[in-house]
Motif scaffolding. Structure first.
Motif, PDB file in Angstrom:
ATOM      1  N   ARG A 100      -8.307   1.081  -2.269  1.00 26.38           N
ATOM      2  CA  ARG A 100      -8.798   1.798  -1.099  1.00 26.38           C
ATOM      3  C   ARG A 100      -7.829   2.879  -0.664  1.00 26.38           C
ATOM      4  N   TRP A 101      -6.546   2.670  -0.910  1.00 26.03           N
ATOM      5  CA  TRP A 101      -5.539   3.651  -0.554  1.00 26.03           C
ATOM      6  C   TRP A 101      -5.646   4.922  -1.390  1.00 26.03           C
ATOM      7  N   ARG A 103       0.574   4.064  -2.934  1.00 27.52           N
ATOM      8  CA  ARG A 103       0.242   5.468  -2.663  1.00 27.52           C
ATOM      9  C   ARG A 103       1.299   6.398  -3.238  1.00 27.52           C
ATOM     10  N   PRO A 132       0.804  -1.234   0.000  1.00 30.00           N
ATOM     11  CA  PRO A 132       0.000   0.000   0.000  1.00 30.00           C
ATOM     12  C   PRO A 132       0.830   1.273   0.000  1.00 30.00           C
ATOM     13  N   ARG A 133       1.967   1.265   0.717  1.00 29.82           N
ATOM     14  CA  ARG A 133       2.808   2.463   0.743  1.00 29.82           C
ATOM     15  C   ARG A 133       3.365   2.766  -0.640  1.00 29.82           C
TER      16      ARG A 133
END
Length: 374
Positions: free
Chosen positions: A359-360, A334, A330-331
Motif C-alpha cells: 500500500r505504501w 518506501r 513502511p518507512r
C-alpha cells in the motif's frame, strides 16, 4: 508492445498452467512488485522467471525443477498414460522486436520438455514436440527460408531448445539469421538475472576479505563492502546516503573493517569515531542494507552469469527479490522502493519482487504493483 528496447528485456511473464495460476499474463515494468494474500501466487511468478533464466543459461530441467510435481496445477488431470505437466513462458523485447517463448514441461511420470515455441512478428521460428516417448529427444523444426523452408533435427528433452539454437543454426539465410537474432535476444535477457534473498542471520558473521562477488544470501556483504568502498567512491556515497535513510540513529559512514584474524565485518559509522557493527542491527536494517547494496553496485560485483559475448552496454540486469519488504517497516520499504525506482529509471537495472503489503507503493512514481488478491 510498442516500445523499442535497445537492450534485450523480459517484458512479460506467462504462467499458463503453473501451480495456482491458469492463463496468467503479467506485464513487467522496470520495477514490478507482486503483492497479495498468502497463497495468492506471488512467489510463483519469481520462481518461473528464475527457472526460465536458468534454462536460458543452459541448465538441465532436473537442476532447475528439483520438485517438478509441485509445479503442476492441482486441477491438471493426468492423461491415459499418467502424464501431467505445466506451461510457462515470457516475452522478450529488444532489437529483434517482441519475441515470445512458450514452454510445455511434463513433470510426471518423467521430467522432460514436451513442447516449445519461439515466435516473432506472428511467425513461428522454432517448434518442438515429443514424438517418441521412448527416446530422450524432441523433434525440433526451425525456420530456414532457404532452399529448404524448415530444418528438422532432434534436440535433447532435458534442455530448453532456444538456448541451443545459437550452436545449431548456421546463419546462412535470412530466415536463419532471424531465428538466431530472436534466440540470442531471449538468451541474453534471461541470463542477466540476480536472484537475491538476504539472510540476516548469516550476514552477522565476519567473513574473509577478498574480491568475491556478492552471493544470493548476501552473507558476504562485509567482503563486498571491503572491495567497493575503495573501487567506486560515488556509489559508496550513495550507499551511505541510503543507509542514513533506512537505519535507525545517525549514520556518518558505512565501511568494512579488518579484524586481527584477517576477516572483515561491516560497521555503521556513527560520527566522532564511534561505530556500530552490523551484527547488532535488526533484521530489517540488514535486509535493507543488503538490497541497497545490490541496487547500487550492479553486475560487476554480483554473482551473475551474463552473456559474456555481448557488450555490457547491450545487457540489463534484473534483480529478483522475493520478500522485497520482508522485515522492513513502511518507512524502510518506501525508501528502498524509491531508491529502486530511481536506479531502474536509468535503464541498466530492473527489479521484480514480491511484497506482503505494498500500500505504501501507491505514492511512489515508477513502481508497478500487481495485486494478485484482486
Amino acid at each position: 508492445m510498442d516500445a523499442t528496447y535497445a537492450r534485450p528485456t523480459v517484458t512479460e511473464l506467462r504462467l499458463s498452467a503453473f501451480k495456482s495460476h491458469r492463463g496468467a499474463v503479467f506485464p513487467l515494468a522496470p520495477l514490478t512488485l507482486f503483492t497479495g494474500a498468502s497463497g495468492s501466487g506471488k512467489t510463483s511468478a519469481l520462481q518461473v522467471y528464475e527457472a526460465l533464466a536458468r534454462l536460458g543459461a543452459g541448465d538441465e530441467l532436473g537442476e532447475v525443477f528439483e520438485d517438478p510435481g509441485s509445479c503442476v496445477p492441482e486441477w491438471a488431470c493426468a492423461d491415459a498414460q499418467g502424464r501431467r505437466g505445466f506451461r510457462i513462458g515470457c516475452t522478450v523485447d529488444g532489437p529483434a522486436g517482441p519475441v515470445h517463448l512458450d514452454l510445455a514441461v511434463q513433470a510426471e511420470p518423467e521430467l522432460r520438455v514436451v513442447g516449445e515455441r519461439l515466435t516473432a512478428d506472428g511467425q513461428l521460428l522454432l517448434s518442438t514436440a515429443l514424438r517418441d516417448p521412448a527416446r530422450r529427444t524432441v523433434q525440433a523444426a526451425w525456420h530456414t527460408a532457404g532452399a529448404v523452408p524448415v530444418t528438422r533435427a532432434p534436440l535433447p528433452d532435458d534442455r530448453m531448445g532456444t538456448a541451443l539454437l545459437p550452436l545449431r543454426v548456421a546463419g546462412k539465410t535470412d530466415g536463419q539469421l532471424k531465428v538466431l537474432a530472436a534466440a540470442e535476444q531471449v538468451v541474453v535477457a534471461l541470463r542477466s538475472v540476480f536472484a537475491c534473498d538476504p539472510q540476516p542471520h548469516r550476514m552477522r558473521r565476519p567473513v574473509p576479505a577478498g574480491a568475491g562477488l556478492l552471493r544470493r544470501g548476501c552473507d558476504n556483504l562485509a567482503s563486498v563492502l571491503y572491495r567497493t568502498q575503495s573501487e567506486c567512491a560515488n556509489r559508496h556515497r550513495q550507499l551511505v546516503a541510503a543507509a542514513r535513510a533506512g537505519c535507525a540513529g545517525p549514520v556518518a559512514g558505512l565501511a568494512a573493517e579488518e579484524l586481527t584474524d584477517g576477516r572483515v565485518r561491516a560497521v555503521l559509522g556513527r560520527g566522532s569515531g564511534s561505530g556500530t557493527p552490523v551484527e547488532r542491527l535488526g533484521e530489517g536494517e540488514l535486509r535493507y542494507l543488503a538490497l541497497a547494496l545490490v541496487l547500487l553496485t550492479g553486475p560487476g560485483v554480483l554473482a551473475v552469469d551474463p552473456a559474456g559475448e555481448v557488450p555490457p552496454a547491450m545487457q540489463s540486469l534484473t534483480v529478483l527479490a522475493d520478500g522485497f519488504d520482508r522485515s522492513l517497516d513502511p518507512r524502510q520499504a518506501r525508501e528502498l522502493a524509491a531508491l529502486a525506482a530511481g536506479i531502474c529509471g536509468q535503464g541498466h537495472i530492473r527489479v521484480v519482487g514480491t511484497a506482503s503489503d505494498a500500500r505504501w507503493a501507491g505514492e511512489l512514481a515508477g513502481v508497478s504493483v500487481v495485486d494478485l488478491s484482486a
